[in-house]
Scaffold this motif. Structure first.
Motif, PDB file in Angstrom:
ATOM      1  N   VAL A 128       7.244  -6.258   0.799  1.00 54.13           N
ATOM      2  CA  VAL A 128       5.881  -5.724   0.745  1.00 54.13           C
ATOM      3  C   VAL A 128       5.904  -4.313   0.165  1.00 54.13           C
ATOM      4  O   VAL A 128       5.093  -3.965  -0.710  1.00 54.13           O
ATOM      5  N   ALA A 129       6.851  -3.502   0.616  1.00 48.53           N
ATOM      6  CA  ALA A 129       6.950  -2.123   0.127  1.00 48.53           C
ATOM      7  C   ALA A 129       7.232  -2.071  -1.370  1.00 48.53           C
ATOM      8  O   ALA A 129       6.752  -1.172  -2.070  1.00 48.53           O
ATOM      9  N   SER A 130       7.994  -3.050  -1.875  1.00 46.46           N
ATOM     10  CA  SER A 130       8.337  -3.071  -3.304  1.00 46.46           C
ATOM     11  C   SER A 130       7.240  -3.691  -4.164  1.00 46.46           C
ATOM     12  O   SER A 130       7.322  -3.653  -5.392  1.00 46.46           O
ATOM     13  N   GLY A 131       6.224  -4.281  -3.517  1.00 49.96           N
ATOM     14  CA  GLY A 131       5.140  -4.901  -4.263  1.00 49.96           C
ATOM     15  C   GLY A 131       5.374  -6.354  -4.625  1.00 49.96           C
ATOM     16  O   GLY A 131       4.530  -6.977  -5.278  1.00 49.96           O
ATOM     17  N   GLU A 132       6.504  -6.921  -4.222  1.00 55.23           N
ATOM     18  CA  GLU A 132       6.769  -8.331  -4.513  1.00 55.23           C
ATOM     19  C   GLU A 132       5.860  -9.243  -3.683  1.00 55.23           C
ATOM     20  O   GLU A 132       5.489 -10.327  -4.125  1.00 55.23           O
ATOM     21  N   LEU A 133       5.538  -8.808  -2.464  1.00 50.19           N
ATOM     22  CA  LEU A 133       4.637  -9.549  -1.593  1.00 50.19           C
ATOM     23  C   LEU A 133       3.455  -8.663  -1.223  1.00 50.19           C
ATOM     24  O   LEU A 133       3.597  -7.443  -1.123  1.00 50.19           O
ATOM     25  N   GLN A 134       2.310  -9.293  -1.007  1.00 51.04           N
ATOM     26  CA  GLN A 134       1.133  -8.585  -0.528  1.00 51.04           C
ATOM     27  C   GLN A 134       0.750  -9.162   0.824  1.00 51.04           C
ATOM     28  O   GLN A 134       0.620 -10.380   0.981  1.00 51.04           O
ATOM     29  N   GLN A 135       0.568  -8.288   1.808  1.00 48.84           N
ATOM     30  CA  GLN A 135       0.130  -8.749   3.116  1.00 48.84           C
ATOM     31  C   GLN A 135      -1.375  -8.985   3.082  1.00 48.84           C
ATOM     32  O   GLN A 135      -2.141  -8.131   2.612  1.00 48.84           O
ATOM     33  N   VAL A 136      -1.819 -10.144   3.551  1.00 50.31           N
ATOM     34  CA  VAL A 136      -3.230 -10.516   3.527  1.00 50.31           C
ATOM     35  C   VAL A 136      -3.610 -11.145   4.858  1.00 50.31           C
ATOM     36  O   VAL A 136      -2.754 -11.435   5.696  1.00 50.31           O
ATOM     37  N   ARG A 137      -4.891 -11.367   5.017  1.00 54.77           N
ATOM     38  CA  ARG A 137      -5.399 -12.051   6.206  1.00 54.77           C
ATOM     39  C   ARG A 137      -6.096 -13.337   5.771  1.00 54.77           C
ATOM     40  O   ARG A 137      -6.986 -13.296   4.921  1.00 54.77           O
ATOM     41  N   VAL A 138      -5.682 -14.451   6.350  1.00 53.48           N
ATOM     42  CA  VAL A 138      -6.285 -15.743   6.016  1.00 53.48           C
ATOM     43  C   VAL A 138      -7.282 -16.133   7.094  1.00 53.48           C
ATOM     44  O   VAL A 138      -7.007 -15.992   8.298  1.00 53.48           O
ATOM     45  N   GLU A 139      -8.404 -16.605   6.671  1.00 52.79           N
ATOM     46  CA  GLU A 139      -9.465 -17.043   7.581  1.00 52.79           C
ATOM     47  C   GLU A 139      -8.918 -17.995   8.649  1.00 52.79           C
ATOM     48  O   GLU A 139      -8.320 -19.026   8.346  1.00 52.79           O
ATOM     49  N   GLY A 140      -9.096 -17.594   9.910  1.00 54.63           N
ATOM     50  CA  GLY A 140      -8.701 -18.454  11.024  1.00 54.63           C
ATOM     51  C   GLY A 140      -7.259 -18.301  11.473  1.00 54.63           C
ATOM     52  O   GLY A 140      -6.870 -18.887  12.488  1.00 54.63           O
ATOM     53  N   PRO A 160      -0.823 -12.091  10.223  1.00 53.38           N
ATOM     54  CA  PRO A 160      -0.962 -11.838   8.788  1.00 53.38           C
ATOM     55  C   PRO A 160      -0.191 -12.862   7.964  1.00 53.38           C
ATOM     56  O   PRO A 160       0.760 -13.494   8.440  1.00 53.38           O
ATOM     57  N   ALA A 161      -0.601 -13.026   6.732  1.00 56.83           N
ATOM     58  CA  ALA A 161       0.094 -13.891   5.782  1.00 56.83           C
ATOM     59  C   ALA A 161       0.602 -13.026   4.632  1.00 56.83           C
ATOM     60  O   ALA A 161       0.208 -11.863   4.482  1.00 56.83           O
ATOM     61  N   TYR A 162       1.480 -13.612   3.831  1.00 59.54           N
ATOM     62  CA  TYR A 162       2.079 -12.884   2.714  1.00 59.54           C
ATOM     63  C   TYR A 162       1.865 -13.687   1.444  1.00 59.54           C
ATOM     64  O   TYR A 162       2.149 -14.893   1.389  1.00 59.54           O
ATOM     65  N   LEU A 163       1.366 -12.992   0.431  1.00 60.29           N
ATOM     66  CA  LEU A 163       1.007 -13.597  -0.839  1.00 60.29           C
ATOM     67  C   LEU A 163       2.018 -13.146  -1.884  1.00 60.29           C
ATOM     68  O   LEU A 163       2.250 -11.945  -2.061  1.00 60.29           O
ATOM     69  N   HIS A 164       2.655 -14.117  -2.559  1.00 58.75           N
ATOM     70  CA  HIS A 164       3.592 -13.755  -3.616  1.00 58.75           C
ATOM     71  C   HIS A 164       2.829 -13.105  -4.763  1.00 58.75           C
ATOM     72  O   HIS A 164       1.698 -13.488  -5.073  1.00 58.75           O
ATOM     73  N   ARG A 165       3.440 -12.138  -5.411  1.00 56.44           N
ATOM     74  CA  ARG A 165       2.740 -11.355  -6.441  1.00 56.44           C
ATOM     75  C   ARG A 165       2.271 -12.219  -7.614  1.00 56.44           C
ATOM     76  O   ARG A 165       1.305 -11.865  -8.294  1.00 56.44           O
ATOM     77  N   SER A 166       2.939 -13.356  -7.867  1.00 56.79           N
ATOM     78  CA  SER A 166       2.538 -14.219  -8.983  1.00 56.79           C
ATOM     79  C   SER A 166       1.650 -15.377  -8.539  1.00 56.79           C
ATOM     80  O   SER A 166       1.269 -16.217  -9.356  1.00 56.79           O
ATOM     81  N   ALA A 167       1.312 -15.443  -7.240  1.00 59.25           N
ATOM     82  CA  ALA A 167       0.534 -16.571  -6.723  1.00 59.25           C
ATOM     83  C   ALA A 167      -0.891 -16.529  -7.256  1.00 59.25           C
ATOM     84  O   ALA A 167      -1.479 -15.464  -7.436  1.00 59.25           O
ATOM     85  N   TYR A 168      -1.416 -17.697  -7.511  1.00 57.88           N
ATOM     86  CA  TYR A 168      -2.805 -17.820  -7.941  1.00 57.88           C
ATOM     87  C   TYR A 168      -3.320 -19.175  -7.476  1.00 57.88           C
ATOM     88  O   TYR A 168      -2.550 -20.044  -7.061  1.00 57.88           O
TER      89      TYR A 168
END
Length: 401
Positions: A250-262, A266-274
């Motif tokens: 997360v600190a390096s920017g490879e993952l983004q911490q996010v919140r998913v409904e329900g 916390p969840a983690y989003l890969h930087r290339s995820a779409y």
């Protein structure tokens, strides 16, 4: 600034896109390139040779590619050796370049069955004989090895194996041996790792923390979006080891911490995820498919209670012996208990269930088509549906149509 909010529907689309369900199956004949790309997208494919239907690793590829020659996977794995077997998420197929990322695990590999270390200590002379046999004669199976002199051949435990197999498995798990091939009965052929793996990967040394970060990054890329326990589970890493590595990513920017409904955590989003705007998937999933193998994630992501009941006593099973969830669009909408009746060249549907939110007629039509495709791939001539489950009538009508 608060965490980015991700709707449950978007999280599903992200996960399905990351797992390769965002695009149509190949229209042309499936090639090595298709199989190669699919395994690399997933990071690994869990091996399982339970043959109620078809060994699970072949089914995982079928779910994404449709009908293909299973020999393509075997050729990439055992002839071209672009992939290899190793303990990753259980026994798995991995790219050869992932071998050094798992070496720190090989160095502390726990032998099977539990307690075999004490037996192995008595077998120094036998182990040397086994290694010399392999060095001089090439790959061996456990069945080809003689009995040890100091202990019996069989191992009395739930593992149900033999001492020769346990010895070979011990040195495979430690990375000394690798899998050169499989016999027609799926028995492993063990050879020296240096004769199976390219030198560049065998010699590459990766510090443990760097390897763990890379494995978690692969898990995140293959998952698209996932909570920390699910990222850890992808390569069977302990949560205590995974959490500091996730924080670093997360600190390096490879993952983004996010919140998913329900979701509570916390969840983690890969930087290339779409996420594609729509997912038009239609696939029967192996019980060992990486999309669903983590039950809590399947429940939170798809609101679907997935369980594998083959080891549950029959009278306590809710769904059946070998149950495949059915992915249709963006949701898991049904499940079928399948069995291959090879003598009669028939695909048996022992039970069929539909989820309460699904459209019965639409799902029945789609599932009937997928069952026909599966039966044809397995070279079966008929589909036999038993009258069990809340989806029997609609599915039978669709199959008869």
């Amino acid at each position: 600034m608060g965490l980015r909010e991700v709707s449950l529907a978007e999280a599903r689309r992200i996960a399905l896109t990351a797992q390769g369900f965002d695009r149509p199956r190949p229209r042309a004949r499936v090639s090595h390139a298709h199989v190669r790309a699919t395994i690399r997208q997933l990071g690994l494919v869990q091996l399982d040779f339970v043959n109620v239907l078809i060994p699970a690793h072949y089914q995982v590829l079928f779910s994404r590619l449709g009908p293909y020659r299973t020999a393509l996977l075997d050729e990439l794995l055992y002839k071209r050796r672009e992939f290899t077997e190793q303990w990753a998420h259980e026994a798995s197929i991995i790219p050869v370049e992932s071998w050094p990322l798992l070496r720190h695990r090989m160095e502390r590999h726990r032998l099977r069955p539990y307690g075999f270390e004490t037996v192995l200590e008595k077998l120094n002379a036998y182990v040397e004989r086994v290694m010399q046999t392999i060095r001089s004669g090439g790959p061996v199976t456990a069945a080809e090895l003689p009995d040890p002199d100091v202990v019996g051949r069989r191992i009395v435990s739930d593992w149900g194996g033999t001492v020769p197999r346990a010895v070979l498995e011990a040195y495979f798990g430690r990375g000394v041996l690798a899998i050169a091939n499989r016999e027609s009965n799926f028995a492993r052929c063990y050879d020296l790792a240096e004769r199976v793996l390219p030198e560049e990967h065998l010699a590459r040394a990766v510090p443990r923390e760097i390897a763990q970060r890379e494995l978690l990054l692969q898990a995140a890329k293959a998952s698209g979006i996932a909570a920390a326990p699910e990222l850890a589970d992808y390569f069977r890493m302990s949560r205590s080891e995974a959490r500091p590595r996730i924080a670093e990513l997360v600190a390096s920017g490879e993952l983004q911490q996010v919140r998913v409904e329900g979701w509570r955590e916390p969840a983690y989003l890969h930087r290339s995820a779409y996420a594609n705007s729509t997912i038009d998937a239609c696939a029967l999933l192996s019980p060992f498919d990486p999309l669903i193998w983590h039950r809590p994630r399947a429940a939170r992501l798809f609101e679907f209670d997935h369980r594998f009941e083959i080891f549950v006593p029959q009278e306590k099973r809710r769904w059946g012996t070998y149950v495949l969830p059915f992915l249709y669009g963006e949701r898991l909408v049904a499940r079928v208990d399948l069995k291959a009746d090879r003598p009669n060249r028939s695909l048996q549907v022992l039970a069929a269930y539909i989820e309460s939110h699904a459209d019965e007629q639409e799902v029945a039509t789609a599932l009937a088509t997928e069952l026909r495709t599966l039966a044809t791939w397995l070279k079966f001539e008929s589909i036999v549906l038993e009258q069990r489950g809340n989806f029997f009538s609609a599915l039978q009508l669709a199959l008869d149509d």
